[in-house]
Design a protein around this motif. Structure first.
Motif, PDB file in Angstrom:
ATOM      1  N   ARG A 140       0.816  -1.204   0.000  1.00 41.69           N
ATOM      2  CA  ARG A 140       0.000   0.000   0.000  1.00 41.69           C
ATOM      3  C   ARG A 140       0.858   1.266   0.000  1.00 41.69           C
ATOM      4  NH1 ARG A 140      -2.221   3.522   3.720  1.00 41.69           N
ATOM      5  NH2 ARG A 140      -4.347   4.220   3.307  1.00 41.69           N
ATOM      6  N   THR A 141       1.976   1.236   0.718  1.00 42.97           N
ATOM      7  CA  THR A 141       2.846   2.403   0.772  1.00 42.97           C
ATOM      8  C   THR A 141       3.407   2.737  -0.606  1.00 42.97           C
ATOM      9  OG1 THR A 141       3.470   1.852   3.039  1.00 42.97           O
ATOM     10  CG2 THR A 141       4.900   3.369   1.863  1.00 42.97           C
ATOM     11  N   VAL A 142       3.850   1.721  -1.334  1.00 44.22           N
ATOM     12  CA  VAL A 142       4.390   1.939  -2.667  1.00 44.22           C
ATOM     13  C   VAL A 142       3.300   2.450  -3.606  1.00 44.22           C
ATOM     14  CG1 VAL A 142       5.517   0.831  -4.632  1.00 44.22           C
ATOM     15  CG2 VAL A 142       6.143   0.169  -2.308  1.00 44.22           C
ATOM     16  N   GLN A 143       2.073   1.915  -3.481  1.00 45.79           N
ATOM     17  CA  GLN A 143       0.979   2.358  -4.347  1.00 45.79           C
ATOM     18  C   GLN A 143       0.619   3.816  -4.084  1.00 45.79           C
ATOM     19  OE1 GLN A 143      -1.806  -0.808  -3.283  1.00 45.79           O
ATOM     20  NE2 GLN A 143      -1.687  -1.614  -5.366  1.00 45.79           N
ATOM     21  N   VAL A 144       0.599   4.217  -2.822  1.00 39.85           N
ATOM     22  CA  VAL A 144       0.279   5.607  -2.488  1.00 39.85           C
ATOM     23  C   VAL A 144       1.343   6.557  -3.028  1.00 39.85           C
ATOM     24  CG1 VAL A 144       0.064   7.253  -0.579  1.00 39.85           C
ATOM     25  CG2 VAL A 144      -1.128   5.057  -0.482  1.00 39.85           C
ATOM     26  N   LEU A 145       2.606   6.183  -2.884  1.00 35.82           N
ATOM     27  CA  LEU A 145       3.683   7.028  -3.401  1.00 35.82           C
ATOM     28  C   LEU A 145       3.626   7.140  -4.919  1.00 35.82           C
ATOM     29  CD1 LEU A 145       6.621   5.879  -1.120  1.00 35.82           C
ATOM     30  CD2 LEU A 145       5.514   8.118  -1.126  1.00 35.82           C
ATOM     31  N   THR A 146       3.234   6.051  -5.585  1.00 35.57           N
ATOM     32  CA  THR A 146       3.103   6.089  -7.039  1.00 35.57           C
ATOM     33  C   THR A 146       1.968   7.012  -7.446  1.00 35.57           C
ATOM     34  OG1 THR A 146       3.905   3.809  -7.148  1.00 35.57           O
ATOM     35  CG2 THR A 146       2.837   4.689  -9.115  1.00 35.57           C
ATOM     36  N   LEU A 319       1.823  14.584  11.054  1.00 33.71           N
ATOM     37  CA  LEU A 319       0.598  15.127  11.650  1.00 33.71           C
ATOM     38  C   LEU A 319      -0.623  14.405  11.087  1.00 33.71           C
ATOM     39  CD1 LEU A 319      -0.859  17.253  13.397  1.00 33.71           C
ATOM     40  CD2 LEU A 319      -0.812  18.773  11.392  1.00 33.71           C
ATOM     41  N   TYR A 320      -0.670  14.257   9.772  1.00 33.52           N
ATOM     42  CA  TYR A 320      -1.773  13.537   9.123  1.00 33.52           C
ATOM     43  C   TYR A 320      -1.852  12.101   9.641  1.00 33.52           C
ATOM     44  CZ  TYR A 320      -3.838  10.619   5.445  1.00 33.52           C
ATOM     45  OH  TYR A 320      -4.562   9.687   4.766  1.00 33.52           O
ATOM     46  N   ASN A 321      -0.716  11.442   9.756  1.00 31.91           N
ATOM     47  CA  ASN A 321      -0.667  10.056  10.207  1.00 31.91           C
ATOM     48  C   ASN A 321      -1.241   9.917  11.618  1.00 31.91           C
ATOM     49  OD1 ASN A 321       0.859   7.804  11.755  1.00 31.91           O
ATOM     50  ND2 ASN A 321       1.182   7.242   9.607  1.00 31.91           N
ATOM     51  N   ARG A 322      -0.795  10.763  12.534  1.00 33.20           N
ATOM     52  CA  ARG A 322      -1.243  10.643  13.928  1.00 33.20           C
ATOM     53  C   ARG A 322      -2.707  11.061  14.105  1.00 33.20           C
ATOM     54  NH1 ARG A 322       0.359   6.929  16.066  1.00 33.20           N
ATOM     55  NH2 ARG A 322       0.545   6.379  13.872  1.00 33.20           N
ATOM     56  N   ARG A 330     -10.128   2.677  14.423  1.00 32.08           N
ATOM     57  CA  ARG A 330     -10.526   1.374  13.892  1.00 32.08           C
ATOM     58  C   ARG A 330     -10.574   1.335  12.374  1.00 32.08           C
ATOM     59  NH1 ARG A 330     -15.474  -0.387  17.994  1.00 32.08           N
ATOM     60  NH2 ARG A 330     -14.251  -0.255  19.941  1.00 32.08           N
ATOM     61  N   ARG A 331     -10.213   2.420  11.736  1.00 31.51           N
ATOM     62  CA  ARG A 331     -10.223   2.452  10.272  1.00 31.51           C
ATOM     63  C   ARG A 331      -9.177   1.486   9.728  1.00 31.51           C
ATOM     64  NH1 ARG A 331      -7.823   5.644   6.184  1.00 31.51           N
ATOM     65  NH2 ARG A 331      -9.208   6.079   4.427  1.00 31.51           N
ATOM     66  N   ARG A 332      -9.610   0.601   8.836  1.00 33.59           N
ATOM     67  CA  ARG A 332      -8.750  -0.504   8.382  1.00 33.59           C
ATOM     68  C   ARG A 332      -7.528  -0.019   7.617  1.00 33.59           C
ATOM     69  NH1 ARG A 332     -10.758  -5.446   4.402  1.00 33.59           N
ATOM     70  NH2 ARG A 332      -8.766  -6.571   4.353  1.00 33.59           N
ATOM     71  N   ASP A 333      -7.692   1.017   6.798  1.00 31.85           N
ATOM     72  CA  ASP A 333      -6.609   1.450   5.910  1.00 31.85           C
ATOM     73  C   ASP A 333      -5.716   2.516   6.531  1.00 31.85           C
ATOM     74  OD1 ASP A 333      -7.358  -0.281   3.910  1.00 31.85           O
ATOM     75  OD2 ASP A 333      -8.699   1.153   2.935  1.00 31.85           O
ATOM     76  N   ASN A 334      -5.819   2.750   7.808  1.00 28.66           N
ATOM     77  CA  ASN A 334      -4.959   3.754   8.433  1.00 28.66           C
ATOM     78  C   ASN A 334      -3.485   3.378   8.274  1.00 28.66           C
ATOM     79  OD1 ASN A 334      -7.060   5.319   9.244  1.00 28.66           O
ATOM     80  ND2 ASN A 334      -6.946   4.804  11.414  1.00 28.66           N
ATOM     81  N   PRO A 335      -2.639   4.338   7.895  1.00 28.50           N
ATOM     82  CA  PRO A 335      -1.197   4.038   7.802  1.00 28.50           C
ATOM     83  C   PRO A 335      -0.594   3.893   9.189  1.00 28.50           C
ATOM     84  CG  PRO A 335      -1.584   6.373   7.423  1.00 28.50           C
ATOM     85  CD  PRO A 335      -2.944   5.727   7.527  1.00 28.50           C
ATOM     86  N   LYS A 338       5.235   3.543  11.186  1.00 28.36           N
ATOM     87  CA  LYS A 338       6.382   3.232  10.333  1.00 28.36           C
ATOM     88  C   LYS A 338       6.146   3.692   8.901  1.00 28.36           C
ATOM     89  CE  LYS A 338       8.077  -0.868  12.807  1.00 28.36           C
ATOM     90  NZ  LYS A 338       8.360  -2.327  12.668  1.00 28.36           N
ATOM     91  N   GLN A 339       4.948   3.435   8.381  1.00 27.64           N
ATOM     92  CA  GLN A 339       4.638   3.866   7.023  1.00 27.64           C
ATOM     93  C   GLN A 339       4.688   5.385   6.901  1.00 27.64           C
ATOM     94  OE1 GLN A 339       0.860   1.705   6.850  1.00 27.64           O
ATOM     95  NE2 GLN A 339       1.615   0.544   5.105  1.00 27.64           N
ATOM     96  N   GLY A 340       4.212   6.078   7.932  1.00 29.57           N
ATOM     97  CA  GLY A 340       4.253   7.535   7.907  1.00 29.57           C
ATOM     98  C   GLY A 340       5.672   8.074   7.885  1.00 29.57           C
ATOM     99  N   VAL A 341       6.552   7.458   8.674  1.00 33.48           N
ATOM    100  CA  VAL A 341       7.950   7.905   8.715  1.00 33.48           C
ATOM    101  C   VAL A 341       8.604   7.741   7.344  1.00 33.48           C
ATOM    102  CG1 VAL A 341      10.221   7.411   9.688  1.00 33.48           C
ATOM    103  CG2 VAL A 341       8.219   7.465  11.178  1.00 33.48           C
ATOM    104  N   VAL A 342       8.393   6.577   6.706  1.00 30.09           N
ATOM    105  CA  VAL A 342       9.006   6.345   5.393  1.00 30.09           C
ATOM    106  C   VAL A 342       8.427   7.299   4.352  1.00 30.09           C
ATOM    107  CG1 VAL A 342       9.233   4.679   3.519  1.00 30.09           C
ATOM    108  CG2 VAL A 342       9.582   3.946   5.877  1.00 30.09           C
TER     109      VAL A 342
END
Length: 511
Positions: A140-146, A319-322, A330-335, A338-342
Motif C-alpha cells: 500500500r505504501t508503494v501504491q500511495v507514493l506512485t 501530523l496527518y498520520n497521527r 478502527r479504520r482498516r486502511d490507516n497508515p 512506520k509507514q508515515g515515517v518512510v
C-alpha cells in the motif's frame, strides 16, 4: 558541438555509475545529479539557454505520460485520502512556506515567491517508489507514493503556471486566476477527447514504426493543442494518458507494447540526464556572476529553503498520520507510524523541479536566485534523503506483505480455468497434454512453488534456445546459410527467448 559532447559525456557517466546506485540502494537521480554537476563544472562546458516553453513540453509531457499511464482511476479512488494529503495539501503547504521565506527574507513579490515555492514543492515520488519496490515495504505504501507522483506534479505545475503568469503581469493574480478557472476543466475535457481519438486510430498503425512516431506526435501534440486553446496542457496530458492506458491495452499487440514501454522508459530517463546537465550549466553561470557576500547570502537562502522543504513534508505527513489514527482508530486502511515515517522521508526532488526552473522566462524577477535554490533543493534532497532512505526502511523492519502474491495466485488460477475451458471437448493428445500441464500448475500454485517451478522451466527453455543460437551462428560462419535466413531465424529465437523469460527478468532497470 560542445553541448552535444557534454551530453554524451554525461550519458557515459550515467551508464558507468548507475549500477552503483542499485548496489547502494540509491535513487538513480542522485547519481545523475552528481554526474550532471561534474560535467557542468568542467571549464569547456558551454553556456546555454533553453526556450522556457520548450523546456516544459520537452521534459514534463513524457514524465506526466509515464506517471499517468501507470495510475488507473480505481487506484486513485481507493487511496484518495492519502493521495490528496500528499499530492495536494503537502505540495501547497510547501509552496506557501517557501514563498513566505522568499517574501520575508528577500522581499520577493508574492507571485515571484510562489513560483519559487511551486518549483521546489513536488517530490519526485516515482524515483522513490522505484527504489522502494526493491525493498521490503507494504504494498500500500508503494501504491500511495506512485499515485502521489502523478498528482503532485499536476498540482505544482498548475501553481507554477499561475504564479509565473502573475509575476510577468502588471495585474498579478487578478488576471491569471479567471483564466486558470477555465483552463482546468478545459484541459481535462480536451485530454479525454484526444485520448479517445488516439485509441481509435492507433491500432491501424500496429506493427509499424509509424506507431511509435504516432505516440510521440500525439503526446507532444496534446500539450501543444491545449496551449493553443488556452486549456491546461498538464491536465490534458494526464487525462489523455489515463484514457489511453484504460482502453488501448486490449487493442495493442504484445510486440508493440514491449517496444513502446522500452522507448518511453528510455525517453523519460534521457530527459532526466539532459535536465540535470542544463540546470547544472545554468547554475554554473549564475554562480560565476555572484561574488563574495552576494553568493554566500544566496547559498544560505537556498540551504534554508532546502531545510523548509524537508521539514514541511515531515511535519505534515506525521501530523496527518497521527490525527488519522487518533480520530479513526478502527479504520482498516490507516497508515502505521512506520509507514508515515518512510512516506515523510520520500521527499527527493527531481525532474519536475529541474524542468520548471528551466522554464522560467529570462526576464523573470529573481530568476538567478530561484534557479540556484532549485538546484540546491534537488541535490540536497537527493543526497541527504536519497542516501539514507534504504537505511531507514531496513531499520524499520517491516513485516512481510503477502497481498501481492495472494492476488497474483488468484489471478493465475482464474486464467488457468479460462484456458482449460477454451479446450472444450477436444480430446486429442495435444489437448490432454495441456490439461495435464494446467493441473500441475494448479498444484504448484496451491503449494506456493509456482515461481520456482516456472523459473526452472524458463531456464531449460533458454538453454535450448541458446544451443540453437550457437548452432545458427556456426552455420552462418561456415557459409551454410545466407544472412537473410540467419536474420529470419535469429528473430524467431529472440521472440522465443522473450517468451521463455520470467516477468521479473524482463523488467528494465535504471542501471
Amino acid at each position: 558541438m560542445a553541448l552535444f559532447e557534454s551530453m554524451l559525456l554525461l550519458c557515459l557517466l550515467a551508464i558507468a555509475l548507475l549500477p552503483l546506485s542499485r548496489k547502494l540502494s540509491l535513487p538513480y537521480p542522485t547519481v545523475l545529479a552528481a554526474a550532471g554537476l561534474a560535467v557542468a563544472a568542467m571549464p569547456w562546458s558551454p553556456e546555454i539557454a533553453i526556450d522556457p516553453q520548450l523546456a516544459l513540453v520537452l521534459f514534463i509531457a513524457p514524465a506526466l505520460l509515464d506517471a499517468a499511464y501507470d495510475m488507473p482511476l480505481r487506484t486513485l479512488r481507493r487511496f484518495w485520502l492519502p493521495t490528496v494529503s500528499l499530492a495536494a495539501v503537502a505540495v501547497i503547504l510547501t509552496a506557501l512556506a517557501v514563498a513566505w521565506l522568499g517574501v520575508a527574507w528577500k522581499g520577493m513579490p508574492w507571485a515571484v515567491a510562489l513560483a519559487l515555492g511551486a518549483i521546489v514543492a513536488p517530490p519526485d515520488a516515482a524515483a522513490a517508489a522505484a527504489m522502494l519496490s526493491r525493498l521490503h515495504l507494504p504494498r500500500r505504501t508503494v501504491q500511495v507514493l506512485t499515485a502521489e507522483s502523478l498528482l503532485n506534479d499536476a498540482v505544482a505545475l498548475l501553481l507554477f503556471g499561475a504564479a509565473v503568469a502573475a509575476g510577468m503581469s502588471d495585474r498579478g493574480f487578478a488576471e491569471t486566476l479567471p483564466v486558470m478557472a477555465l483552463a482546468i476543466p478545459g484541459g481535462l475535457v480536451l485530454g479525454f477527447l484526444l485520448g479517445r481519438i488516439y485509441v481509435v486510430f492507433a491500432p491501424r498503425l500496429s506493427g509499424t514504426l509509424g506507431a511509435t512516431l504516432f505516440e510521440f506526435t500525439a503526446t507532444f501534440g496534446v500539450w501543444v493543442v491545449a496551449e493553443e486553446l488556452h486549456a491546461s496542457p498538464i491536465l490534458a496530458v494526464v487525462a489523455y494518458a489515463m484514457v489511453v492506458a484504460h482502453h488501448l491495452p486490449s487493442k495493442q499487440p504484445p510486440r508493440d507494447r514491449v517496444h513502446s514501454y522500452s522507448v518511453w522508459a528510455a525517453i523519460v530517463f534521457f530527459g532526466n540526464v539532459v535536465a540535470f546537465l542544463l540546470l547544472g550549466l545554468q547554475a554554473r553561470t549564475i554562480v560565476g556572476k555572484m561574488h563574495g557576500a552576494e553568493l554566500a547570502q544566496a547559498l544560505v537562502f537556498a540551504g534554508t529553503a532546502l531545510a523548509v522543504v524537508i521539514a514541511v513534508r515531515v511535519a505534515w505527513v506525521m501530523l496527518y498520520n497521527r490525527v488519522l489514527n487518533l480520530a479513526w482508530p478502527r479504520r482498516r486502511d490507516n497508515p502505521t507510524l512506520k509507514q508515515g515515517v518512510v512516506a515523510s522521508w520520500c521527499g527527493m526532488r527531481g525532474l519536475v523541479t529541474l524542468a520548471t526552473a528551466l522554464a522560467l522566462p529570462a526576464q523573470f524577477p529573481s530568476r538567478d536566485l530561484i534557479v540556484l535554490t532549485a538546484l540546491t533543493v534537488v541535490v540536497g534532497t537527493l543526497v541527504f534523503q536519497g542516501s539514507t532512505l534504504a537505511l531507514l526502511v531496513r531499520w524499520m523492519r517491516f513485516g512481510p506483505d503477502q497481498s501481492f502474491d495472494e492476488e497474483l495466485a488468484r489471478a493465475r488460477l482464474a486464467l488457468l480455468d479460462t484456458a482449460e475451458e477454451a479446450l472444450g471437448d477436444d480430446r486429442t493428445e495435444a489437448a490432454e497434454h495441456l490439461r495435464t500441464s494446467y493441473a500441475d500448475a494448479r498444484d504448484a500454485i496451491a503449494s506456493g512453488s509456482l515461481p520456482q517451478a516456472e523459473q526452472r522451466i524458463f531456464a531449460l527453455k533458454r538453454e535450448g534456445i541458446e544451443a540453437r543460437r550457437e548452432k545458427l551462428h556456426a552455420m552462418r560462419r561456415a557459409g551454410e546459410i545466407e544472412d537473410d535466413v540467419f536474420h529470419a531465424i535469429e528473430n524467431e529465437l529472440d521472440w522465443a527467448q522473450l517468451a521463455a523469460t520470467s516477468p521479473e527478468e524482463l523488467e528494465i532497470v535504471e542501471g
